[in-house]
Design a protein around this motif. Structure first.
Motif, mmCIF file in Angstrom:
data_model
loop_
_atom_site.group_PDB
_atom_site.id
_atom_site.type_symbol
_atom_site.label_atom_id
_atom_site.label_comp_id
_atom_site.label_asym_id
_atom_site.label_seq_id
_atom_site.Cartn_x
_atom_site.Cartn_y
_atom_site.Cartn_z
ATOM 1 N N ASP A 138 83.882 26.671 58.441
ATOM 2 C CA ASP A 138 84.685 27.300 57.284
ATOM 3 C C ASP A 138 85.807 26.244 57.372
ATOM 4 O OD1 ASP A 138 85.396 28.779 54.990
ATOM 5 O OD2 ASP A 138 85.841 30.596 56.424
ATOM 6 N N GLU A 139 86.256 26.113 56.006
ATOM 7 C CA GLU A 139 87.623 25.368 55.685
ATOM 8 C C GLU A 139 87.346 23.865 56.510
ATOM 9 O OE1 GLU A 139 89.382 26.858 53.874
ATOM 10 O OE2 GLU A 139 89.561 29.007 54.331
ATOM 11 N N ARG A 159 82.088 38.218 37.639
ATOM 12 C CA ARG A 159 80.923 39.250 37.902
ATOM 13 C C ARG A 159 81.413 40.751 37.967
ATOM 14 N NH1 ARG A 159 79.958 38.599 43.958
ATOM 15 N NH2 ARG A 159 81.203 36.929 44.648
ATOM 16 N N GLU A 216 81.048 33.067 54.092
ATOM 17 C CA GLU A 216 80.348 33.246 55.641
ATOM 18 C C GLU A 216 79.103 34.002 55.390
ATOM 19 O OE1 GLU A 216 83.004 34.186 58.720
ATOM 20 O OE2 GLU A 216 81.257 34.665 59.997
ATOM 21 N N LEU A 217 79.145 35.270 54.534
ATOM 22 C CA LEU A 217 78.003 35.741 54.371
ATOM 23 C C LEU A 217 76.762 35.046 53.912
ATOM 24 C CD1 LEU A 217 78.017 38.834 54.881
ATOM 25 C CD2 LEU A 217 78.413 39.278 52.545
ATOM 26 N N GLU A 221 87.233 45.103 49.245
ATOM 27 C CA GLU A 221 86.637 45.670 50.243
ATOM 28 C C GLU A 221 88.174 46.365 50.966
ATOM 29 O OE1 GLU A 221 84.388 43.443 53.295
ATOM 30 O OE2 GLU A 221 84.440 44.994 54.536
ATOM 31 N N PHE A 270 75.471 36.267 39.980
ATOM 32 C CA PHE A 270 75.168 36.467 41.229
ATOM 33 C C PHE A 270 73.751 36.342 42.010
ATOM 34 C CE2 PHE A 270 74.688 39.158 45.239
ATOM 35 C CZ PHE A 270 75.483 38.592 46.245
ATOM 36 N N GLY A 304 87.434 34.533 50.187
ATOM 37 C CA GLY A 304 86.987 36.278 50.102
ATOM 38 C C GLY A 304 85.662 36.223 49.030
ATOM 39 N N THR A 305 84.996 35.208 48.581
ATOM 40 C CA THR A 305 83.993 35.205 47.674
ATOM 41 C C THR A 305 82.667 35.668 48.365
ATOM 42 O OG1 THR A 305 83.947 33.008 47.683
ATOM 43 C CG2 THR A 305 84.631 34.175 45.715
ATOM 44 N N GLY A 306 82.473 35.308 49.991
ATOM 45 C CA GLY A 306 81.416 35.590 50.718
ATOM 46 C C GLY A 306 80.742 34.424 51.251
ATOM 47 N N GLY A 364 72.978 42.235 53.559
ATOM 48 C CA GLY A 364 74.586 42.871 53.397
ATOM 49 C C GLY A 364 75.069 42.221 52.263
ATOM 50 N N PHE A 365 74.217 41.538 51.537
ATOM 51 C CA PHE A 365 74.849 41.091 50.230
ATOM 52 C C PHE A 365 74.601 41.951 49.154
ATOM 53 C CE2 PHE A 365 75.172 36.249 50.587
ATOM 54 C CZ PHE A 365 76.475 36.035 50.162
ATOM 55 N N VAL A 366 75.761 42.714 48.328
ATOM 56 C CA VAL A 366 75.489 43.522 47.041
ATOM 57 C C VAL A 366 75.755 42.874 45.976
ATOM 58 C CG1 VAL A 366 76.210 45.655 46.311
ATOM 59 C CG2 VAL A 366 76.081 45.244 48.721
ATOM 60 N N PHE A 421 80.960 49.559 49.549
ATOM 61 C CA PHE A 421 82.200 49.749 50.603
ATOM 62 C C PHE A 421 82.577 51.086 50.829
ATOM 63 C CE2 PHE A 421 82.911 45.216 48.882
ATOM 64 C CZ PHE A 421 82.519 44.603 50.181
ATOM 65 N N LEU A 445 79.446 47.138 44.278
ATOM 66 C CA LEU A 445 80.173 46.833 45.573
ATOM 67 C C LEU A 445 81.186 47.763 45.919
ATOM 68 C CD1 LEU A 445 81.192 43.114 44.518
ATOM 69 C CD2 LEU A 445 80.001 43.803 46.515
ATOM 70 N N GLU A 463 85.999 30.493 46.167
ATOM 71 C CA GLU A 463 87.575 30.810 46.393
ATOM 72 C C GLU A 463 87.500 31.807 47.545
ATOM 73 O OE1 GLU A 463 89.065 33.090 43.100
ATOM 74 O OE2 GLU A 463 88.640 31.200 41.740
HETATM 75 N N1 LIG Z 1 78.461 40.325 47.765
HETATM 76 C C1 LIG Z 1 78.802 40.933 48.777
HETATM 77 N N2 LIG Z 1 78.372 42.033 49.025
HETATM 78 C C2 LIG Z 1 78.783 42.863 50.286
HETATM 79 N N3 LIG Z 1 79.872 42.218 50.905
HETATM 80 C C3 LIG Z 1 80.341 41.156 50.586
HETATM 81 C C4 LIG Z 1 79.747 40.218 49.419
HETATM 82 N N4 LIG Z 1 80.701 39.187 49.416
HETATM 83 C C5 LIG Z 1 81.630 39.289 50.220
HETATM 84 N N5 LIG Z 1 81.485 40.539 51.013
HETATM 85 C C6 LIG Z 1 82.634 40.775 52.174
HETATM 86 O O1 LIG Z 1 83.685 40.348 51.696
HETATM 87 C C7 LIG Z 1 84.305 39.934 52.870
HETATM 88 C C8 LIG Z 1 84.780 38.380 52.775
HETATM 89 O O2 LIG Z 1 83.387 37.663 52.924
HETATM 90 P P1 LIG Z 1 83.558 36.418 53.658
HETATM 91 O O3 LIG Z 1 84.335 36.231 55.026
HETATM 92 O O4 LIG Z 1 82.251 35.964 53.731
HETATM 93 O O5 LIG Z 1 84.228 35.385 52.558
HETATM 94 P P2 LIG Z 1 84.602 34.112 52.515
HETATM 95 O O6 LIG Z 1 84.527 33.438 51.334
HETATM 96 O O7 LIG Z 1 84.057 33.346 53.807
HETATM 97 O O8 LIG Z 1 86.212 34.334 52.789
HETATM 98 P P3 LIG Z 1 87.306 32.911 53.447
HETATM 99 O O9 LIG Z 1 87.325 31.894 52.386
HETATM 100 O O10 LIG Z 1 88.594 33.599 53.258
HETATM 101 O O11 LIG Z 1 86.896 32.621 54.850
HETATM 102 C C9 LIG Z 1 83.406 40.139 54.174
HETATM 103 O O12 LIG Z 1 83.677 41.581 54.767
HETATM 104 C C10 LIG Z 1 82.210 40.249 53.421
HETATM 105 O O13 LIG Z 1 80.975 41.036 54.236
#
Ligand SMILES: Nc1ncnc2c1ncn2[C@@H]1O[C@H](COP(=O)(O)OP(=O)(O)OP(=O)(O)O)[C@@H](O)[C@H]1O
Length: 451
Positions: A241-242, A316, A177-178, A363, A149, A173-175, A141-143, A327, A323, A171
């Protein structure tokens, strides 16, 4: 319709007529070389829809809801629709909105065949121009295709293969957890559990028992023994996380776990061996937290065996179209809405926006845009870009977007050959490469498209 019939149909210009048949219409179209399929709104037979590139839709006041549902199906989104309306239906606001949202053109009944053939010819041409959406459907699911990237993904797969503790920095929301899931999926632990815990959202008095478990009677309300996240993860990966928000007491227990591979449940005395891989993440600078004495330095060093930084979205920006398309597809599928495109103005604005909430913000804005959109494209207002503070210097932005589009078009036309593409837009190869770097465009992508 059989498979053989469908492939035969594919060779001709194929049109589907939906709704009450109009006397003589199908025959007239067939005589002009169209292969015509007649169906009703509620029959969503897959094969015919896939073959047709043009559709005639008989819309009446009574069928408007049914037609809207049909046009919102992802499986019909490749068809250019021509609405057939009785003169009085043109005054109906619901019918007008439907035609405006989904149709290439319309004709009033009785249908003048020559005019319809001309419109259908144009619609067929337009359908042929449809750019196939790039769907390098992303690992886990990583785009993204931006070099920064891709480098980040490569780092993740390297550490994924090694059974080490990882600290992700990026930062919000950068992904992150993904990324942690990606590491898990690349590892030998892929078939074992993956758990995710946000240390910042756990009540401070419960962190210890949530992570390490507790024995019966360990504290008031501990009516039974409880297994914590680390123990539950045995064999798998735990994403913390955190991590910077972890209370001091839990930091000590975590340090012991990372050093010795053992935990002690709250209220217990037995050291339990657990095999869990830790992937931690932070958006704060932990070195600063160490200076401020809110984070243990020894734990920091145990965590950062491998440290990987995730680039923020503003670094990026060339990934925005990919992206966004991802979405748009995701939420169009989820809510049964039509897949809309970003307007040129929206894309230009997005290219200049700093994206403080990174991919999560993108998103959310796309999701909002799809729900709010009234026209065929997503506008800045649909996505909640309204305040003047959010509107960058549009002229500069549009100029940049134009430059980028012509680079992409010339690469696409010339199959990714930079020399030919540079020649085509009349710049030297050196300038061409400089512009590619400026816009984060990789010629590789256009070579792939052709193959
Ligand atoms: N490269 C990507 N491609 C597709 N979806 C992405 C990508 N990066 C992030 N997302 C989507 O963006 C949202 C935020 O990602 P995620 O929760 O992994 O961020 P995070 O860095 O862990 O955020 P936080 O620091 O706030 O916990 C999720 O819905 C995730 O699926």
């Amino acid at each position: 319709m059989s498979r053989q019939e469908c492939s035969r149909v594919g060779a001709a210009r194929c049109m589907v007529i939906v709704g009450v048949p109009i006397l003589g219409l199908a025959e007239g179209l067939e005589q002009a070389g169209w292969h015509v399929l007649q169906t009703s709104c509620d029959v969503i037979a897959f094969a015919p829809w896939q073959q047709a590139s043009v559709g005639l839709l008989r819309i009446t006041r009574l069928t408007v809801g049914e037609c809207r549902r049909l046009l919102m199906q992802g499986s019909t989104s490749h068809i250019r629709w021509i609405a057939l309306l009785d003169p009085e239906e043109r005054e109906d606001l619901r019918v007008r909105a439907l035609v405006d949202d989904f149709c290439f053109d319309f004709c009033t009944v009785p249908v003048p065949l020559l005019r319809l053939l001309s419109i259908a010819g144009h619609a067929y041409g337009m359908a042929g121009l449809r750019v196939p959406v790039l769907r390098p459907l992303p690992v886990a699911g990583f785009v993204g295709e931006h070099p920064a990237f891709l480098g980040f993904l490569e780092d993740l797969s390297r550490v994924g293969a090694m059974d080490v503790t990882v600290l992700l920095h990026g930062e919000t929301g950068t992904g992150k957890e993904l990324a942690a899931r990606f590491i898990h999926d690349c590892s030998a632990r892929a078939k074992s559990p993956f758990f995710s815990v946000n240390c910042g959202s756990l009540a401070p008095n419960l962190v210890q028992s949530e992570l390490f478990g507790n024995e019966k009677g360990a504290f008031t309300g501990a009516h039974e023994r409880r297994v914590g996240y680390i123990e539950a993860t045995d064999g798998g990966t735990l994403f913390l996380d955190e991590i910077g928000d972890m209370p001091a007491e839990a930091q000590v227990s975590m340090l012991r776990f990372l050093q010795e591979g053992t935990i002690i449940r709250l209220g217990g005395s037995k050291h339990l061996k657990v095999d869990a891989r830790i992937v931690a993440a932070t958006h704060v600078d932990l070195v600063q937290s160490i200076r401020e004495r809110t984070f243990r330095e020894d734990l920091y060093h145990r965590l950062r065996v491998c440290q990987i930084s995730i680039p923020p979205l503003r670094e990026r920006l060339s990934d925005l179209p990919l992206l966004s398309a991802h979405f748009i597809r995701k939420y169009a599928d989820k809510f049964g809405l039509p897949e809309r495109h970003l307007s040129g103005e929206a894309l230009a604005l997005m290219q200049a926006y700093p994206w403080p909430g990174n991919v999560r913000e993108l998103e959310n804005r796309i999701c909002q845009g799809l729900i709010m959109a009234r026209g065929r494209v997503l506008t800045p207002a649909d996505m909640g870009f309204e305040g003047p503070a959010e509107s960058p210097d549009l002229l500069r932005v549009q100029r940049g977007a134009g430059e980028k589009t012509s680079l992409q078009q010339s690469l696409s036309i010339n199959g990714g050959d930079c020399a030919l593409a540079a020649h085509e837009i009349g710049v030297s190869r050196a300038t061409f490469y400089r512009l590619l770097a400026k816009h984060g465009i990789s010629p590789r992508q256009f070579r792939k498209d052709l193959s």
